[in-house]
Scaffold this motif. Structure first.
Motif, mmCIF file in Angstrom:
data_model
loop_
_atom_site.group_PDB
_atom_site.id
_atom_site.type_symbol
_atom_site.label_atom_id
_atom_site.label_comp_id
_atom_site.label_asym_id
_atom_site.label_seq_id
_atom_site.Cartn_x
_atom_site.Cartn_y
_atom_site.Cartn_z
ATOM 1 N N ASN A 71 -13.313 15.167 -2.952
ATOM 2 C CA ASN A 71 -12.204 14.525 -3.561
ATOM 3 C C ASN A 71 -12.428 14.070 -5.081
ATOM 4 O O ASN A 71 -11.660 13.790 -5.703
ATOM 5 N N ALA A 72 -13.668 14.072 -5.323
ATOM 6 C CA ALA A 72 -13.995 13.500 -6.803
ATOM 7 C C ALA A 72 -14.058 14.771 -7.654
ATOM 8 O O ALA A 72 -13.837 14.635 -8.781
ATOM 9 N N SER A 73 -14.164 16.118 -7.016
ATOM 10 C CA SER A 73 -14.458 16.932 -8.056
ATOM 11 C C SER A 73 -13.258 18.389 -7.850
ATOM 12 O O SER A 73 -13.160 19.188 -8.841
ATOM 13 N N ALA A 74 -12.902 18.430 -6.700
ATOM 14 C CA ALA A 74 -12.137 19.778 -6.481
ATOM 15 C C ALA A 74 -10.592 19.398 -6.846
ATOM 16 O O ALA A 74 -10.243 18.472 -6.797
ATOM 17 N N GLN A 75 -10.101 20.719 -7.274
ATOM 18 C CA GLN A 75 -8.785 20.415 -7.709
ATOM 19 C C GLN A 75 -7.770 20.975 -6.780
ATOM 20 O O GLN A 75 -6.554 20.792 -6.513
ATOM 21 N N HIS A 76 -8.063 21.870 -5.703
ATOM 22 C CA HIS A 76 -7.328 22.428 -4.714
ATOM 23 C C HIS A 76 -7.528 21.914 -3.219
ATOM 24 O O HIS A 76 -6.945 22.405 -2.289
ATOM 25 N N ALA A 77 -8.533 21.060 -2.925
ATOM 26 C CA ALA A 77 -8.841 20.506 -1.859
ATOM 27 C C ALA A 77 -9.011 19.113 -1.704
ATOM 28 O O ALA A 77 -9.796 18.471 -2.749
ATOM 29 N N TRP A 94 0.901 -1.363 0.029
ATOM 30 C CA TRP A 94 -0.089 0.042 -0.064
ATOM 31 C C TRP A 94 0.938 1.296 -0.139
ATOM 32 O O TRP A 94 0.565 2.261 -0.615
ATOM 33 N N ALA A 95 1.992 1.137 0.654
ATOM 34 C CA ALA A 95 2.834 2.395 0.688
ATOM 35 C C ALA A 95 3.489 2.822 -0.545
ATOM 36 O O ALA A 95 3.964 3.954 -0.868
ATOM 37 N N ASP A 96 3.396 1.735 -1.780
ATOM 38 C CA ASP A 96 4.096 2.146 -2.806
ATOM 39 C C ASP A 96 3.148 2.740 -3.873
ATOM 40 O O ASP A 96 3.415 3.041 -4.817
ATOM 41 N N LEU A 97 1.845 2.867 -3.209
ATOM 42 C CA LEU A 97 0.679 3.424 -4.145
ATOM 43 C C LEU A 97 0.411 4.934 -3.721
ATOM 44 O O LEU A 97 0.551 5.387 -2.397
ATOM 45 N N GLU A 98 0.128 5.514 -4.825
ATOM 46 C CA GLU A 98 -0.304 7.015 -4.511
ATOM 47 C C GLU A 98 -1.622 7.352 -5.251
ATOM 48 O O GLU A 98 -1.820 6.806 -6.541
ATOM 49 N N ALA A 99 -2.909 7.632 -4.683
ATOM 50 C CA ALA A 99 -4.125 7.696 -5.054
ATOM 51 C C ALA A 99 -4.101 8.972 -6.104
ATOM 52 O O ALA A 99 -3.635 10.132 -5.775
ATOM 53 N N PHE A 100 -4.697 8.833 -7.080
ATOM 54 C CA PHE A 100 -4.972 10.009 -7.903
ATOM 55 C C PHE A 100 -6.433 10.336 -8.500
ATOM 56 O O PHE A 100 -6.519 11.194 -9.330
ATOM 57 N N CYS A 101 -7.265 9.469 -8.171
ATOM 58 C CA CYS A 101 -8.727 9.479 -8.730
ATOM 59 C C CYS A 101 -9.469 8.745 -7.647
ATOM 60 O O CYS A 101 -9.443 7.583 -7.544
ATOM 61 N N THR A 102 -10.863 9.606 -7.335
ATOM 62 C CA THR A 102 -12.034 8.963 -6.569
ATOM 63 C C THR A 102 -13.081 9.637 -7.308
ATOM 64 O O THR A 102 -13.314 10.524 -7.520
ATOM 65 N N LEU A 103 -13.859 8.467 -7.508
ATOM 66 C CA LEU A 103 -15.542 8.644 -8.057
ATOM 67 C C LEU A 103 -16.352 8.020 -7.305
ATOM 68 O O LEU A 103 -16.015 6.905 -6.836
ATOM 69 N N GLY A 104 -17.704 8.571 -7.529
ATOM 70 C CA GLY A 104 -18.798 7.723 -6.962
ATOM 71 C C GLY A 104 -19.399 6.873 -7.936
ATOM 72 O O GLY A 104 -18.865 6.186 -8.576
ATOM 73 N N ASN A 105 -20.568 6.803 -7.742
ATOM 74 C CA ASN A 105 -21.475 6.224 -8.620
ATOM 75 C C ASN A 105 -21.643 6.391 -9.982
ATOM 76 O O ASN A 105 -21.997 7.667 -10.302
ATOM 77 N N CYS A 119 -10.581 10.059 -15.627
ATOM 78 C CA CYS A 119 -9.750 10.462 -14.367
ATOM 79 C C CYS A 119 -8.546 11.672 -14.760
ATOM 80 O O CYS A 119 -8.107 11.129 -16.064
ATOM 81 N N PRO A 120 -7.934 12.453 -13.982
ATOM 82 C CA PRO A 120 -6.797 12.870 -14.493
ATOM 83 C C PRO A 120 -5.735 11.710 -14.455
ATOM 84 O O PRO A 120 -5.698 10.904 -13.607
ATOM 85 N N LEU A 121 -4.693 11.693 -15.177
ATOM 86 C CA LEU A 121 -3.550 10.707 -15.327
ATOM 87 C C LEU A 121 -2.593 11.361 -14.728
ATOM 88 O O LEU A 121 -2.157 12.374 -15.320
ATOM 89 N N PRO A 122 -1.845 10.856 -13.876
ATOM 90 C CA PRO A 122 -0.615 11.554 -13.257
ATOM 91 C C PRO A 122 0.627 11.087 -14.304
ATOM 92 O O PRO A 122 0.512 10.268 -14.919
ATOM 93 N N LYS A 123 1.589 12.033 -14.010
ATOM 94 C CA LYS A 123 2.807 11.839 -14.728
ATOM 95 C C LYS A 123 3.537 10.754 -14.463
ATOM 96 O O LYS A 123 3.996 10.907 -13.145
ATOM 97 N N ARG A 124 3.995 9.949 -14.993
ATOM 98 C CA ARG A 124 4.947 8.812 -15.036
ATOM 99 C C ARG A 124 5.831 8.562 -16.108
ATOM 100 O O ARG A 124 5.214 8.875 -17.295
ATOM 101 N N SER A 125 6.524 7.922 -15.966
ATOM 102 C CA SER A 125 7.317 7.310 -17.427
ATOM 103 C C SER A 125 7.657 5.739 -16.898
ATOM 104 O O SER A 125 7.778 5.500 -15.895
#
Length: 387
Positions: A274-280, A151-162, A174-180
């Motif tokens: 968490n599903a909709s805000a950018q700054h919070a 679990w510590a290897d993971l970073e959450a990047f998107c949460t959605l409801g129904n 979902c927004p896709l995080p930057k990775r390579s």
């Protein structure tokens, strides 16, 4: 019984077993393809991929055929409690233990964000369910393919409801995080109609940049404290301001039955934020992940640097009394600036009647701004009551 009759009966029994088995199917990621689904598509009985072949040696071919059933029956949102480190890809379900083998040669899918930094995941669900929460994680920068997945290897990047299902496929934007390079995208799907949850590992290869830059480190801005239950229909709004006091965003939720208790409405608000805000974000911070909890006092607000918040609640409007036809003072915006809180009634541009709220909220009735235009502005309910 003739031989042909026996054959028909046998085929009927087999068909019945197959039908009953499919009724217990649930789902997995198909875009990008999950680990178990990739092995299923790559010849379950004689896998061509070496990692899938090793998984078959550990657990047999049946888990591949049952690709939609990586689950925990009583998770109820407590995923880290029921799925131990090192068993994330099997969902802590021993039947699928072959999926947890620490290998770097699992089948991988290319993944790339669109021009807006977003990606639409597709979740194939032969048996859709009412959903409480979808959550997506990605392995952190520096994680090495073939390492145990914790679990510590993971970073959450998107949460959605129904999310509505279309043709047995959930499409999850979902927004896709930057990775390579090569990473694992991990997904949890928590049902709302039972405690059952499903788990998915997808081995991916990030291509061509894209994605969104992770936000700056979240800063603790203070608690969400529920001092009691709220009424059904109450609107709860988290307003986020910049350092000049300007509104940046205002995610809000109108409470339904089952969300009004002191330990429930903060949870409902947190999921919306968490599903909709950018700054919070709202929840409990642990191992870099902010997770909402059912509590009157434990959830906290986390903001991007330099921002402030305010929590507003608005009780349901009283049942309106229909005024006589034509009984209004102005056709909006005529008379703007002279409206009397608690008294003035206007006819809005939509043809409906609106009463200026009593003081102090009624002061907003005289604000000449699009947001407070009765019936159509984004914040009109702060100023007006509809008839």
């Amino acid at each position: 019984m003739h031989l042909s009759q026996r054959a028909v009966l046998a085929l009927s029994v087999i068909a019945g077993v197959a039908a009953s088995g499919s009724a217990f199917a649930h789902g997995t990621l198909s875009k990008p393809s999950s680990r178990v689904y990739s092995c299923y598509q790559g010849n379950p009985e004689n896998p061509t991929n070496p990692a899938c072949a090793a998984a078959k040696h550990v657990g047999g071919a049946q888990p591949f055929y049952d690709w939609a059933g990586v689950n925990q029956a009583n998770a109820n949102g407590n995923h880290q409690a029921v799925v131990p480190d090192g068993e994330l890809c099997s969902g802590g379900n021993s039947k699928y233990r072959g999926l947890d083998l620490n290998r770097s040669d699992w089948p991988t899918s290319p993944i790339r964000a669109d021009s807006h930094g977003r990606y639409t995941f597709e979740f194939k669900a032969p048996a859709p369910h009412a959903t409480r929460e979808w959550k997506f994680y990605v392995t952190r920068d520096g994680w090495q393919p073939g390492s145990p997945l914790r679990w510590a290897d993971l970073e959450a990047f998107c949460t959605l409801g129904n999310v509505p299902v279309s043709g047995n496929v959930y499409k999850l934007d979902c927004p896709l995080p930057k990775r390579s390079g090569q990473h694992v995208i991990y997904n949890t799907w928590q049902r709302s109609d039972s405690g059952e949850a499903f788990y998915t590992c997808a081995d991916v290869r990030f291509e061509g940049g894209g994605g969104v830059t992770p936000p700056p480190q979240w800063q603790d801005a203070g608690p969400v404290t529920a001092r009691g239950a709220l009424d059904v229909g109450t609107t709860v709004t988290l307003r986020v301001f910049n350092d000049q006091g300007n509104d940046l965003e205002r995610p809000e939720i109108t409470l339904a039955a089952g969300q009004t208790a002191a330990n429930q409405w903060p949870l409902a608000l947190a999921r919306k934020v968490n599903a909709s805000a950018q700054h919070a974000r709202v929840g409990v911070l642990k191992n870099g992940v902010i997770t909402p909890v059912a509590s009157a006092t434990e959830n906290r607000v986390y903001l991007t640097p330099g921002h402030l918040f305010q929590l507003d609640t608005r009780v349901p409007d009283p049942d309106p009394v229909d005024p006589p036809p034509g009984d209004y003072d102005f056709v909006y915006p005529a008379g703007l600036g002279s409206y009397i809180p608690g008294q003035t009634v206007v006819k809005g541009t939509d043809g409906k009647l609106y009463a200026c709220r009593p003081f102090p909220e009624g002061a907003w009735c005289n604000i000449n701004a699009e947001a407070y235009r009765p019936g159509t502005g984004s914040a009109w309910r702060d100023a007006w009551i509809a008839y």
